[in-house]
Write a protein that holds these residues in place. Structure first.
Motif, PDB file in Angstrom:
ATOM      1  N   VAL A  51      -2.733  -6.031  38.689  1.00 56.98           N
ATOM      2  CA  VAL A  51      -2.193  -5.873  37.659  1.00 56.98           C
ATOM      3  C   VAL A  51      -0.982  -6.904  36.774  1.00 56.98           C
ATOM      4  CG1 VAL A  51      -1.589  -3.422  37.401  1.00 56.98           C
ATOM      5  CG2 VAL A  51      -3.635  -4.993  35.581  1.00 56.98           C
ATOM      6  N   ILE A  52      -1.029  -7.677  35.800  1.00 60.09           N
ATOM      7  CA  ILE A  52      -0.254  -7.069  34.915  1.00 60.09           C
ATOM      8  C   ILE A  52      -0.505  -7.169  33.196  1.00 60.09           C
ATOM      9  CG2 ILE A  52       0.800  -9.507  36.548  1.00 60.09           C
ATOM     10  CD1 ILE A  52      -0.120 -11.489  35.043  1.00 60.09           C
ATOM     11  N   ILE A  53       0.549  -7.740  32.774  1.00 60.39           N
ATOM     12  CA  ILE A  53       1.082  -7.110  31.173  1.00 60.39           C
ATOM     13  C   ILE A  53       1.343  -8.869  30.893  1.00 60.39           C
ATOM     14  CG2 ILE A  53       2.080  -5.770  29.640  1.00 60.39           C
ATOM     15  CD1 ILE A  53       1.211  -3.260  31.033  1.00 60.39           C
ATOM     16  N   GLU A  54       1.202  -8.945  29.700  1.00 59.71           N
ATOM     17  CA  GLU A  54       1.807 -10.236  29.072  1.00 59.71           C
ATOM     18  C   GLU A  54       2.618 -10.023  28.439  1.00 59.71           C
ATOM     19  OE1 GLU A  54      -0.262 -14.481  28.038  1.00 59.71           O
ATOM     20  OE2 GLU A  54      -2.405 -12.887  29.113  1.00 59.71           O
ATOM     21  N   THR A  55       4.232  -9.347  28.923  1.00 61.39           N
ATOM     22  CA  THR A  55       4.884  -8.557  27.353  1.00 61.39           C
ATOM     23  C   THR A  55       5.111  -9.480  26.368  1.00 61.39           C
ATOM     24  OG1 THR A  55       6.892  -9.553  28.491  1.00 61.39           O
ATOM     25  CG2 THR A  55       6.198  -7.193  29.746  1.00 61.39           C
ATOM     26  N   GLU A  56       5.346 -10.485  26.305  1.00 61.16           N
ATOM     27  CA  GLU A  56       5.295 -11.089  25.170  1.00 61.16           C
ATOM     28  C   GLU A  56       4.556 -11.114  23.563  1.00 61.16           C
ATOM     29  OE1 GLU A  56       3.523 -13.988  28.006  1.00 61.16           O
ATOM     30  OE2 GLU A  56       4.934 -13.102  27.492  1.00 61.16           O
ATOM     31  N   HIS A  90      -4.114  -8.004  32.671  1.00 60.25           N
ATOM     32  CA  HIS A  90      -5.166  -9.109  32.960  1.00 60.25           C
ATOM     33  C   HIS A  90      -5.429  -8.478  34.458  1.00 60.25           C
ATOM     34  CE1 HIS A  90      -5.340 -12.076  29.288  1.00 60.25           C
ATOM     35  NE2 HIS A  90      -3.846 -11.747  29.588  1.00 60.25           N
ATOM     36  N   TRP A  91      -6.013  -8.807  35.455  1.00 61.07           N
ATOM     37  CA  TRP A  91      -5.683  -9.252  37.103  1.00 61.07           C
ATOM     38  C   TRP A  91      -4.967 -10.028  37.440  1.00 61.07           C
ATOM     39  CZ3 TRP A  91      -6.349  -4.663  39.822  1.00 61.07           C
ATOM     40  CH2 TRP A  91      -7.075  -4.473  39.183  1.00 61.07           C
ATOM     41  N   GLU A  92      -4.275 -10.660  38.404  1.00 59.00           N
ATOM     42  CA  GLU A  92      -3.171 -11.751  39.114  1.00 59.00           C
ATOM     43  C   GLU A  92      -4.550 -12.451  39.769  1.00 59.00           C
ATOM     44  OE1 GLU A  92       0.654 -12.597  40.144  1.00 59.00           O
ATOM     45  OE2 GLU A  92       1.129 -12.815  38.341  1.00 59.00           O
ATOM     46  N   GLY A 102      -2.032  -2.130  41.687  1.00 56.48           N
ATOM     47  CA  GLY A 102      -3.099  -1.427  40.675  1.00 56.48           C
ATOM     48  C   GLY A 102      -3.638  -0.408  41.035  1.00 56.48           C
ATOM     49  N   GLY A 103      -4.505   0.511  41.349  1.00 58.52           N
ATOM     50  CA  GLY A 103      -4.882   1.988  41.490  1.00 58.52           C
ATOM     51  C   GLY A 103      -6.357   2.096  41.262  1.00 58.52           C
ATOM     52  N   ALA A 104      -6.775   3.520  40.332  1.00 62.09           N
ATOM     53  CA  ALA A 104      -8.065   3.325  40.309  1.00 62.09           C
ATOM     54  C   ALA A 104      -8.690   2.222  39.279  1.00 62.09           C
ATOM     55  CB  ALA A 104      -7.951   4.410  39.360  1.00 62.09           C
ATOM     56  N   PRO A 147      -1.660   6.806  33.998  1.00 61.05           N
ATOM     57  CA  PRO A 147      -0.274   7.035  33.265  1.00 61.05           C
ATOM     58  C   PRO A 147       0.895   6.477  34.505  1.00 61.05           C
ATOM     59  CG  PRO A 147      -1.276   8.707  33.225  1.00 61.05           C
ATOM     60  CD  PRO A 147      -2.662   8.033  33.318  1.00 61.05           C
ATOM     61  N   ASP A 148      -0.460   6.693  36.106  1.00 59.21           N
ATOM     62  CA  ASP A 148       0.082   6.449  37.182  1.00 59.21           C
ATOM     63  C   ASP A 148       0.311   4.966  37.210  1.00 59.21           C
ATOM     64  OD1 ASP A 148      -0.129   8.655  37.775  1.00 59.21           O
ATOM     65  OD2 ASP A 148      -2.285   8.746  38.599  1.00 59.21           O
ATOM     66  N   ILE A 149      -0.216   3.969  36.336  1.00 56.99           N
ATOM     67  CA  ILE A 149      -0.490   2.557  36.213  1.00 56.99           C
ATOM     68  C   ILE A 149       1.000   2.098  35.741  1.00 56.99           C
ATOM     69  CG2 ILE A 149      -1.872   0.466  36.961  1.00 56.99           C
ATOM     70  CD1 ILE A 149      -4.052   2.196  37.507  1.00 56.99           C
ATOM     71  N   PHE A 150       1.259   2.497  34.415  1.00 59.52           N
ATOM     72  CA  PHE A 150       1.926   1.766  33.328  1.00 59.52           C
ATOM     73  C   PHE A 150       2.544   3.128  32.159  1.00 59.52           C
ATOM     74  CE2 PHE A 150      -2.712   0.022  33.309  1.00 59.52           C
ATOM     75  CZ  PHE A 150      -2.526  -1.655  33.236  1.00 59.52           C
ATOM     76  N   ALA A 151       3.199   2.399  31.794  1.00 51.02           N
ATOM     77  CA  ALA A 151       4.436   2.871  31.314  1.00 51.02           C
ATOM     78  C   ALA A 151       5.461   2.527  30.462  1.00 51.02           C
ATOM     79  CB  ALA A 151       5.570   3.494  32.451  1.00 51.02           C
ATOM     80  N   PHE A 152       5.585   3.346  29.427  1.00 51.37           N
ATOM     81  CA  PHE A 152       6.488   2.502  28.228  1.00 51.37           C
ATOM     82  C   PHE A 152       8.326   2.239  28.996  1.00 51.37           C
ATOM     83  CE2 PHE A 152       8.398   2.457  24.016  1.00 51.37           C
ATOM     84  CZ  PHE A 152       7.386   1.683  23.154  1.00 51.37           C
ATOM     85  N   ASP A 153       8.090   1.210  28.356  1.00 53.99           N
ATOM     86  CA  ASP A 153       9.667   0.229  28.490  1.00 53.99           C
ATOM     87  C   ASP A 153      10.325   0.700  27.300  1.00 53.99           C
ATOM     88  OD1 ASP A 153      11.988  -0.977  28.669  1.00 53.99           O
ATOM     89  OD2 ASP A 153      11.182  -2.633  29.913  1.00 53.99           O
TER      90      ASP A 153
END
Length: 64
Positions: A5-10, A61-63, A42-44, A23-29
């Protein structure tokens, strides 16, 4: 199974929806003030799919 899984940060607006949902997959930068993937494998999968669907700007998105 999808690769990761990816996040297009822009595109990310830092709303935190994905972090609240998975919260196990994503965090706040803090430095970028955006979400980041902390578990790219990924995870669940259902949780990730929900986060993808719930993202207001569609930047998760999924890569393949």
């Amino acid at each position: 199974m999808r690769e990761k899984v990816i996040i297009e940060t822009e595109k990310c607006i830092g709303c935190g929806t994905c972090i609240d949902m998975c919260p196990d997959i994503f965090a706040f930068d803090e430095s970028e003030e955006k979400a980041e993937v902390i578990l790219p494998e990924g995870g669940a999968e259902e949780c990730i799919e929900d986060a993808i669907f719930s993202c207001p700007v569609g930047c998760i998105h999924w890569e393949e």
